[in-house]
Write a protein that holds these residues in place. Structure first.
Motif, PDB file in Angstrom:
ATOM      1  N   MET A   1       0.844  -1.169   0.000  1.00  0.00           N
ATOM      2  CA  MET A   1       0.000   0.000   0.000  1.00  0.00           C
ATOM      3  C   MET A   1       0.900   1.246   0.000  1.00  0.00           C
ATOM      4  N   LEU A   2       0.347   2.371  -0.384  1.00  0.00           N
ATOM      5  CA  LEU A   2       1.192   3.498  -0.772  1.00  0.00           C
ATOM      6  C   LEU A   2       1.278   4.565   0.316  1.00  0.00           C
ATOM      7  N   ASP A   3       0.297   5.414   0.402  1.00  0.00           N
ATOM      8  CA  ASP A   3       0.248   6.443   1.434  1.00  0.00           C
ATOM      9  C   ASP A   3      -1.212   6.719   1.742  1.00  0.00           C
ATOM     10  N   ARG A   4      -1.480   7.512   2.766  1.00  0.00           N
ATOM     11  CA  ARG A   4      -2.868   7.688   3.191  1.00  0.00           C
ATOM     12  C   ARG A   4      -3.541   8.777   2.379  1.00  0.00           C
ATOM     13  N   LEU A   5      -4.777   8.491   1.973  1.00  0.00           N
ATOM     14  CA  LEU A   5      -5.598   9.489   1.282  1.00  0.00           C
ATOM     15  C   LEU A   5      -6.875   9.705   2.077  1.00  0.00           C
ATOM     16  N   GLN A   6      -7.437  10.901   1.954  1.00  0.00           N
ATOM     17  CA  GLN A   6      -8.774  11.161   2.508  1.00  0.00           C
ATOM     18  C   GLN A   6      -9.569  11.909   1.449  1.00  0.00           C
ATOM     19  N   LEU A   7     -10.652  11.307   0.985  1.00  0.00           N
ATOM     20  CA  LEU A   7     -11.434  11.885  -0.110  1.00  0.00           C
ATOM     21  C   LEU A   7     -12.913  11.855   0.256  1.00  0.00           C
ATOM     22  N   GLY A   8     -13.644  12.880  -0.119  1.00  0.00           N
ATOM     23  CA  GLY A   8     -15.081  12.924   0.133  1.00  0.00           C
ATOM     24  C   GLY A   8     -15.388  13.235   1.587  1.00  0.00           C
ATOM     25  N   GLU A   9     -16.551  12.759   2.016  1.00  0.00           N
ATOM     26  CA  GLU A   9     -17.094  13.112   3.329  1.00  0.00           C
ATOM     27  C   GLU A   9     -16.759  12.027   4.346  1.00  0.00           C
ATOM     28  N   VAL A  10     -16.082  12.409   5.432  1.00  0.00           N
ATOM     29  CA  VAL A  10     -15.795  11.458   6.517  1.00  0.00           C
ATOM     30  C   VAL A  10     -16.040  12.181   7.847  1.00  0.00           C
ATOM     31  N   PRO A  11     -16.401  11.467   8.927  1.00  0.00           N
ATOM     32  CA  PRO A  11     -16.546  12.121  10.236  1.00  0.00           C
ATOM     33  C   PRO A  11     -15.179  12.448  10.828  1.00  0.00           C
ATOM     34  N   LYS A  12     -15.186  13.213  11.929  1.00  0.00           N
ATOM     35  CA  LYS A  12     -13.904  13.632  12.512  1.00  0.00           C
ATOM     36  C   LYS A  12     -13.087  12.448  13.013  1.00  0.00           C
ATOM     37  N   LYS A  13     -13.767  11.453  13.555  1.00  0.00           N
ATOM     38  CA  LYS A  13     -13.062  10.261  14.039  1.00  0.00           C
ATOM     39  C   LYS A  13     -13.721   9.005  13.479  1.00  0.00           C
ATOM     40  N   PRO A  14     -12.927   7.948  13.281  1.00  0.00           N
ATOM     41  CA  PRO A  14     -13.537   6.673  12.871  1.00  0.00           C
ATOM     42  C   PRO A  14     -14.541   6.200  13.922  1.00  0.00           C
ATOM     43  N   HIS A  15     -15.510   5.461  13.464  1.00  0.00           N
ATOM     44  CA  HIS A  15     -16.503   4.801  14.328  1.00  0.00           C
ATOM     45  C   HIS A  15     -17.357   5.802  15.101  1.00  0.00           C
ATOM     46  N   THR A  16     -17.543   6.991  14.508  1.00  0.00           N
ATOM     47  CA  THR A  16     -18.483   7.957  15.080  1.00  0.00           C
ATOM     48  C   THR A  16     -19.531   8.276  14.019  1.00  0.00           C
ATOM     49  N   GLN A  17     -20.582   8.946  14.431  1.00  0.00           N
ATOM     50  CA  GLN A  17     -21.737   9.134  13.544  1.00  0.00           C
ATOM     51  C   GLN A  17     -21.435  10.068  12.380  1.00  0.00           C
ATOM     52  N   LEU A  18     -21.877   9.644  11.212  1.00  0.00           N
ATOM     53  CA  LEU A  18     -21.909  10.510  10.033  1.00  0.00           C
ATOM     54  C   LEU A  18     -23.332  10.397   9.501  1.00  0.00           C
ATOM     55  N   ARG A  19     -24.025  11.524   9.443  1.00  0.00           N
ATOM     56  CA  ARG A  19     -25.441  11.496   9.049  1.00  0.00           C
ATOM     57  C   ARG A  19     -25.667  12.419   7.864  1.00  0.00           C
ATOM     58  N   HIS A  20     -26.690  12.079   7.072  1.00  0.00           N
ATOM     59  CA  HIS A  20     -27.154  12.932   5.983  1.00  0.00           C
ATOM     60  C   HIS A  20     -28.663  13.037   6.103  1.00  0.00           C
ATOM     61  N   GLU A  21     -29.146  14.244   6.335  1.00  0.00           N
ATOM     62  CA  GLU A  21     -30.586  14.474   6.572  1.00  0.00           C
ATOM     63  C   GLU A  21     -31.105  13.508   7.627  1.00  0.00           C
ATOM     64  N   GLY A  22     -30.308  13.329   8.663  1.00  0.00           N
ATOM     65  CA  GLY A  22     -30.700  12.495   9.800  1.00  0.00           C
ATOM     66  C   GLY A  22     -30.413  11.019   9.631  1.00  0.00           C
ATOM     67  N   ARG A  23     -30.096  10.588   8.394  1.00  0.00           N
ATOM     68  CA  ARG A  23     -29.890   9.148   8.151  1.00  0.00           C
ATOM     69  C   ARG A  23     -28.424   8.790   8.385  1.00  0.00           C
ATOM     70  N   LEU A  24     -28.242   7.735   9.164  1.00  0.00           N
ATOM     71  CA  LEU A  24     -26.879   7.333   9.532  1.00  0.00           C
ATOM     72  C   LEU A  24     -26.185   6.651   8.357  1.00  0.00           C
ATOM     73  N   ARG A  25     -24.947   7.062   8.097  1.00  0.00           N
ATOM     74  CA  ARG A  25     -24.111   6.353   7.107  1.00  0.00           C
ATOM     75  C   ARG A  25     -23.543   5.087   7.748  1.00  0.00           C
ATOM     76  N   PHE A  26     -23.127   4.173   6.899  1.00  0.00           N
ATOM     77  CA  PHE A  26     -22.517   2.925   7.384  1.00  0.00           C
ATOM     78  C   PHE A  26     -21.020   2.932   7.091  1.00  0.00           C
ATOM     79  N   GLU A  27     -20.248   2.525   8.072  1.00  0.00           N
ATOM     80  CA  GLU A  27     -18.819   2.327   7.811  1.00  0.00           C
ATOM     81  C   GLU A  27     -18.620   1.004   7.073  1.00  0.00           C
TER      82      GLU A  27
END
Ligand code: FE2
Length: 394
Positions: A1-27
């Motif tokens: 594997m190469l190096d770390r990337l972060q793209l798009g929408e992610v929460p501040k910390k892993p395994h915490t809530q990310l919601r869109h219009e109240g609906r929970l995203r899935f990790e």
């Protein structure tokens, strides 16, 4: 594997809530080597493990071992493999296999109609001819002839191929692991300044967010068997991700070759490490400059390794009768070396224009029945100088 990337929408910390219009995203955590290795966490609109239907999927070339009776150097003419009427998933044709690796070729003729996740290994493609786009849950990677293309195991993807473009690819299914050789990295994981390539040489995924292509099926491969899952939604429903596990492309000509006053061993061409082996790139370069040097590779018995070379372009200094698309297989247990005339004939050469991909592996490879159908039967004896053959005949 190469190096770390972060793209798009992610929460501040892993395994915490990310919601869109109240609906929970899935990790969707993709972890390697248990939880000890590199990982990527994707955030999806829907759960990645909810499937509406499951069925067997059979459209793939079988991996039928055909162990030969004699220990011979072998030459397979992959250029004689007929163009497949199928997409890359079904056009994969394994030629040499072991528990650690499956080496194959494919000449696909259309885009994959389903998504694919390989649970058997990391797929390293070398695009000998062709072009297209690798579409994955983590984004698109465009590729062209001369590129290596890595698809890490478990990454859901498909190939999108343009019409009318001939495709001829090598595929190395690394069944344990594929990674950048550790000696190429410094203590913080950056590629060292004396590594044979840089971070800038790699093309990473272009991620634009969730995509619905109207496809719902994902075919998973595990232990050579294919299972087709039908999802109630688009499998490309990722809104963002971060991590180090993702597909990338690397142009072989970005590899920076090394040369010495006298011949250096093939390990200096080492490009990617796989569990149980090393992938090497032979690229155009200046050759050994000592006035007494013999630039051609010496005859040798690499007694613990099977050696496979896929010839891409140029005039390979040690070989006659092989051409682009040829694949040679030199098994451990007996010596191999240059063709008649090549050893002495290389003296005084200043450069080589050869382009080839080599694989040295420690576990013995077994040819498949598909390989036997492509074999050049005269290869082993082609190393005998014609005058010796003539003397034997008289
Ligand atoms: Fe060799």
């Amino acid at each position: 594997m190469l190096d770390r990337l972060q793209l798009g929408e992610v929460p501040k910390k892993p395994h915490t809530q990310l919601r869109h219009e109240g609906r929970l995203r899935f990790e969707h955590c993709l972890t390697r080597l248990g939880f000890d290795g590199p990982f990527t966490i994707a955030y999806r609109e829907n759960a990645p493990h909810v499937q509406l239907a499951v069925a067997a999927h059979t459209a793939i070339a079988p991996e039928t071992p055909a162990p030969p009776e004699l220990l011979l150097r072998r030459h397979y003419l992959s250029q004689r493999l007929p163009v497949s009427p199928h997409s890359p998933l079904s056009a994969r044709t394994p030629l040499l296999v072991s528990d650690d690796v499956a080496i194959g070729v494919l000449r696909p003729s259309g885009s994959d109609p389903v998504y694919f996740e390989n649970g058997d290994g990391d797929d390293l493609y070398y695009i000998h001819e062709g072009a297209g786009t690798l579409r994955s849950i983590l984004g698109d990677v465009a590729f062209a002839a001369g590129d290596y293309l890595l698809v890490p195991r478990g990454i859901v993807h498909r190939f999108v191929l343009p019409d009318g473009v001939a495709q001829h690819w090598l595929v190395i299914e690394a069944r344990k692991d594929l990674h950048i050789p550790r000696q190429f990295r410094n203590e913080v994981g950056q590629l060292r300044m004396d590594a044979p390539y840089t971070h800038r040489d790699f093309r990473r995924p272009v991620f634009t967010g969730p995509l619905d292509e109207g496809l719902r099926d994902v075919v998973a491969k595990r232990q050579g068997r294919l299972t087709r899952y039908t999802y109630p939604y688009s499998p490309l429903d990722v809104v963002g991700w971060d991590g180090t596990v993702y597909p990338w492309a690397f142009p072989i000509l970005a590899f920076q070759p090394r040369t010495s006053s006298v011949h250096l061993p093939p390990t200096i061409h080492g490009t990617f490490a796989i569990g149980g082996g090393l992938v090497c790139s032979f690229v155009p370069r200046l050759v050994d400059w000592d006035p007494a040097a013999i630039p051609c590779p010496y005859p040798h018995a690499s007694v613990h390794c099977d050696e496979v070379i896929f010839y891409c372009k140029g005039n390979f200094t040690s070989r006659k009768g092989v051409g682009p698309g040829s694949l040679s297989f030199h098994p451990m247990g007996t010596a191999h070396g240059p063709h008649p005339g090549a050893y002495e004939g290389s003296i005084g050469a200043t450069r080589t224009d050869e382009l080839a991909v080599m694989l040295d592996v420690f576990k013995p490879l077994t040819p498949t029945s598909a390989a036997l159908a492509l074999e050049d039967p005269g290869y082993h004896m082609s190393f005998v100088p014609p005058e010796l053959l003539a003397g034997r005949a008289s």
